[in-house]
Design a protein around this motif. Structure first.
Motif, PDB file in Angstrom:
ATOM      1  N   ALA A 144       0.839  -1.193   0.000  1.00 54.20           N
ATOM      2  CA  ALA A 144       0.000   0.000   0.000  1.00 54.20           C
ATOM      3  C   ALA A 144       0.878   1.248   0.000  1.00 54.20           C
ATOM      4  N   ARG A 145       1.928   1.210   0.796  1.00 53.65           N
ATOM      5  CA  ARG A 145       2.826   2.349   0.856  1.00 53.65           C
ATOM      6  C   ARG A 145       3.439   2.624  -0.518  1.00 53.65           C
ATOM      7  N   GLU A 146       3.892   1.571  -1.159  1.00 52.96           N
ATOM      8  CA  GLU A 146       4.512   1.730  -2.480  1.00 52.96           C
ATOM      9  C   GLU A 146       3.519   2.228  -3.512  1.00 52.96           C
ATOM     10  N   GLN A 147       2.405   1.525  -3.579  1.00 54.62           N
ATOM     11  CA  GLN A 147       1.470   1.794  -4.665  1.00 54.62           C
ATOM     12  C   GLN A 147       0.859   3.180  -4.584  1.00 54.62           C
ATOM     13  N   THR A 148       0.472   3.574  -3.380  1.00 53.07           N
ATOM     14  CA  THR A 148      -0.202   4.854  -3.269  1.00 53.07           C
ATOM     15  C   THR A 148       0.788   5.992  -3.105  1.00 53.07           C
ATOM     16  N   GLY A 149       2.031   5.659  -2.729  1.00 54.18           N
ATOM     17  CA  GLY A 149       3.033   6.693  -2.568  1.00 54.18           C
ATOM     18  C   GLY A 149       2.813   7.568  -1.354  1.00 54.18           C
ATOM     19  N   THR A 150       1.881   7.153  -0.490  1.00 52.00           N
ATOM     20  CA  THR A 150       1.671   7.926   0.732  1.00 52.00           C
ATOM     21  C   THR A 150       2.205   7.141   1.923  1.00 52.00           C
ATOM     22  N   THR A 151       2.755   7.852   2.870  1.00 53.79           N
ATOM     23  CA  THR A 151       3.186   7.193   4.091  1.00 53.79           C
ATOM     24  C   THR A 151       1.967   6.860   4.930  1.00 53.79           C
ATOM     25  N   ASP A 152       2.186   6.055   5.959  1.00 52.00           N
ATOM     26  CA  ASP A 152       1.086   5.698   6.845  1.00 52.00           C
ATOM     27  C   ASP A 152       0.477   6.943   7.485  1.00 52.00           C
ATOM     28  N   ASP A 153       1.362   7.849   7.907  1.00 55.35           N
ATOM     29  CA  ASP A 153       0.884   9.068   8.547  1.00 55.35           C
ATOM     30  C   ASP A 153      -0.029   9.853   7.610  1.00 55.35           C
ATOM     31  N   GLN A 154       0.451  10.076   6.420  1.00 56.35           N
ATOM     32  CA  GLN A 154      -0.330  10.831   5.443  1.00 56.35           C
ATOM     33  C   GLN A 154      -1.695  10.203   5.225  1.00 56.35           C
ATOM     34  N   TRP A 155      -1.659   8.906   5.040  1.00 58.47           N
ATOM     35  CA  TRP A 155      -2.902   8.207   4.753  1.00 58.47           C
ATOM     36  C   TRP A 155      -3.864   8.343   5.922  1.00 58.47           C
ATOM     37  N   TRP A 156      -3.322   8.137   7.096  1.00 56.95           N
ATOM     38  CA  TRP A 156      -4.141   8.206   8.301  1.00 56.95           C
ATOM     39  C   TRP A 156      -4.749   9.588   8.461  1.00 56.95           C
ATOM     40  N   GLU A 157      -3.938  10.613   8.215  1.00 58.39           N
ATOM     41  CA  GLU A 157      -4.415  11.991   8.341  1.00 58.39           C
ATOM     42  C   GLU A 157      -5.540  12.290   7.361  1.00 58.39           C
ATOM     43  N   GLU A 158      -5.380  11.736   6.182  1.00 59.20           N
ATOM     44  CA  GLU A 158      -6.379  11.999   5.158  1.00 59.20           C
ATOM     45  C   GLU A 158      -7.652  11.208   5.411  1.00 59.20           C
ATOM     46  N   PHE A 159      -7.439  10.031   5.984  1.00 60.18           N
ATOM     47  CA  PHE A 159      -8.543   9.098   6.094  1.00 60.18           C
ATOM     48  C   PHE A 159      -9.364   9.326   7.361  1.00 60.18           C
ATOM     49  N   ALA A 160      -8.692   9.713   8.429  1.00 60.69           N
ATOM     50  CA  ALA A 160      -9.330   9.802   9.736  1.00 60.69           C
ATOM     51  C   ALA A 160     -10.571  10.701   9.738  1.00 60.69           C
ATOM     52  N   PRO A 161     -10.487  11.916   9.211  1.00 60.90           N
ATOM     53  CA  PRO A 161     -11.680  12.772   9.235  1.00 60.90           C
ATOM     54  C   PRO A 161     -12.842  12.159   8.466  1.00 60.90           C
ATOM     55  N   LEU A 162     -12.502  11.488   7.392  1.00 67.24           N
ATOM     56  CA  LEU A 162     -13.531  10.822   6.601  1.00 67.24           C
ATOM     57  C   LEU A 162     -14.222   9.751   7.424  1.00 67.24           C
ATOM     58  N   LEU A 163     -13.405   9.008   8.141  1.00 67.86           N
ATOM     59  CA  LEU A 163     -13.951   7.936   8.959  1.00 67.86           C
ATOM     60  C   LEU A 163     -14.823   8.504  10.075  1.00 67.86           C
ATOM     61  N   ASP A 164     -14.403   9.639  10.599  1.00 63.45           N
ATOM     62  CA  ASP A 164     -15.153  10.262  11.684  1.00 63.45           C
ATOM     63  C   ASP A 164     -16.579  10.594  11.269  1.00 63.45           C
ATOM     64  N   THR A 165     -16.746  10.992  10.035  1.00 66.32           N
ATOM     65  CA  THR A 165     -18.073  11.391   9.586  1.00 66.32           C
ATOM     66  C   THR A 165     -19.025  10.208   9.542  1.00 66.32           C
ATOM     67  N   VAL A 166     -18.460   9.031   9.645  1.00 72.09           N
ATOM     68  CA  VAL A 166     -19.253   7.855   9.334  1.00 72.09           C
ATOM     69  C   VAL A 166     -19.283   6.885  10.511  1.00 72.09           C
ATOM     70  N   PHE A 167     -18.249   6.970  11.309  1.00 74.45           N
ATOM     71  CA  PHE A 167     -18.073   6.011  12.385  1.00 74.45           C
ATOM     72  C   PHE A 167     -18.723   6.523  13.666  1.00 74.45           C
ATOM     73  N   ASP A 168     -19.581   5.734  14.239  1.00 67.63           N
ATOM     74  CA  ASP A 168     -20.304   6.149  15.426  1.00 67.63           C
ATOM     75  C   ASP A 168     -19.573   5.650  16.671  1.00 67.63           C
ATOM     76  N   ALA A 169     -18.797   6.564  17.266  1.00 70.11           N
ATOM     77  CA  ALA A 169     -17.951   6.171  18.396  1.00 70.11           C
ATOM     78  C   ALA A 169     -18.791   5.719  19.587  1.00 70.11           C
ATOM     79  N   GLU A 170     -20.029   6.184  19.672  1.00 70.54           N
ATOM     80  CA  GLU A 170     -20.851   5.791  20.812  1.00 70.54           C
ATOM     81  C   GLU A 170     -21.367   4.372  20.666  1.00 70.54           C
ATOM     82  N   ARG A 171     -21.510   3.978  19.426  1.00 65.89           N
ATOM     83  CA  ARG A 171     -22.027   2.635  19.201  1.00 65.89           C
ATOM     84  C   ARG A 171     -20.925   1.596  19.403  1.00 65.89           C
TER      85      ARG A 171
END
Lengths: 252, 252
Positions: free
Chosen positions: A180-207
């Motif tokens: 994944a790192r090679e193919q997308t050219g993004t580091t784990d940090d970058q990916w996580w930063e980009e992905f986390a807010p997206l996940l937040d909009t969808v993931f119900d932490a209370e559930r």
DNA sequence: GAAAACTCCATACGCCGTAGAGTATTGTCC
DNA sequence: GGACAATACTCTACGGCGTATGGAGTTTTC
């Protein structure tokens, strides 16, 4: 993204793997050996993945047309069988020393590194075991690591299988993370930063409070969604602990 | 023989997986839902393997051309991401009871059966974790199995990962053995009978005495080259024993 | 009613594995 | 040395694949 499984005709594969030759040959000399073909194919798979390993690609790197490969190998499936045995043959099998635990640990690490060196290996599904010379040699070597410590022959087989299975399962994660790192050219940090807010909009932490807190903590600690190497170290220690329970119970 | 890996654009996958819809739609009503597409695709993969899962095939079973699928799914990779989450969603997650060991054992067996029910699952390589609703729910469920027994959050993650990794590694063997039986139409006995003499001509029992004796004994006992289910049972017990060592050390 | 948005289709491109037939090269036998 | 058979390799082709592109028809919005 596209990937293959091996396992051609087992009989033909066996002959190929063990280098059984027929008769003196009459026509023109072959331009290569099967080794040449295998080496080229492995280089392609290592560099660009199993999806990039096509008969045309191998042939063109050898300066030849795709169809000419079929003089060396009955089909792509048998070629892959050969590749697997070849790379297994690159694992060093030094004289066993230390106790069973040190031996199994070394074997586990060697398997782990083999999978990382040849990330395509775990994507090849060997429907039936392809018993090439190198695989047999390694099986024998692995068994000897747990010989003479009170296990039955069957248990020796089961122990070796357990270690191999676990390492394969754990290595898959590492391989995929690396790819994944090679193919997308993004580091784990970058990916996580980009992905986390997206996940937040969808993931119900209370559930899912447990997943939320553990996931967040693990993510922060790993600096990524997961840390395959750490997971491997942790798991390997547990697996060996579990084997110790069995083996020590036999000692009496 | 040909097989795929998933992982398309994570953002688009997420939207698909969580069913985020945009705006009221203006044109003609879609003929199907994403569920219809996913259900059809899963049926194909279950029946004929991941290699048989093509956009054209899915489309034709829906009575439509291949290109029309691209209105539902941006590419095949995202479709596979959806499939994975969907089948993970079929795992039952009953209220936890019993101790951690009973819980983890149940989870392991559920994972095992999931892989056997959908043999293509382990061939899908999720380069980055695709956090669909069902996968998140299962992650939370699995974590809760080991909550409150003295493990740190990180350790909880590592434990769950260990069990999942081991089961995946072991299940691969079972899946491949089952596929080999189907594809070749030969039972393990038949295959072994046909293959053994061939192997004898090539395998030097004197050079690899350990493999020879253990392999022969295991083969006789299993009635095949291996017995994946037995290996799974053996390995699972060891893994849980190893976890017990860790967990009991925390109890103090 | 016009226009925009949408679904679905037809065609096409460049890949893939490999079947089949043809050509050139080599070794064996008279 | 010449004929012949076996072999290595090439060319062409088939039916598959994922999907880019562009167009036809349908439905909703203004």
């Amino acid at each position: 993204m596209t990937v293959y499984g091996g396992s051609g005709d087992p009989k033909r594969s066996l002959e190929l793997l063990w280098g059984i030759q027929d008769k003196p040959r009459r026509g023109p000399k072959p331009r290569f050996t099967i080794d040449d073909v295998a080496r080229t194919a492995i280089a392609i798979a290592d560099a660009d993945g199993l999806a990039a390993l096509s008969m045309r690609r191998v042939a063109s790197e050898l300066g030849v047309t795709a169809m000419s490969l079929y003089g060396y190998v009955p089909s792509k499936a048998e070629l892959i069988d050969v590749l697997v045995d070849r790379v297994v043959g690159t694992v060093e099998l030094p004289e066993h020393d230390g106790d069973w635990r040190a031996r199994l640990e070394r074997i586990a690490r060697a398997n782990w590194e083999l999978s990382l060196r040849h990330p395509w290996l775990l994507q090849v599904s060997a429907s039936r075991p392809v018993l090439g010379p190198n695989i047999v040699a390694k099986y024998d070597y692995d068994l000897r690591a747990v010989d003479g410590i009170g296990l039955s022959h069957l248990e020796m087989d089961l122990v070796v299988t357990l270690v191999a299975d676990y390492v394969n399962g754990a290595a898959r994660n590492a391989v995929e993370a690396a790819q994944a790192r090679e193919q997308t050219g993004t580091t784990d940090d970058q990916w996580w930063e980009e992905f986390a807010p997206l996940l937040d909009t969808v993931f119900d932490a209370e559930r899912y409070p447990t997943a939320a807190v553990v996931g967040a903590e693990a993510g922060a600690e790993y600096g990524a969604a997961s840390d395959p190497e750490r997971a491997f170290e942790f798991g390997l220690a547990r697996v060996l602990d579990g084997l110790a329970v069995l083996i020590e119970s036999k000692r009496d």
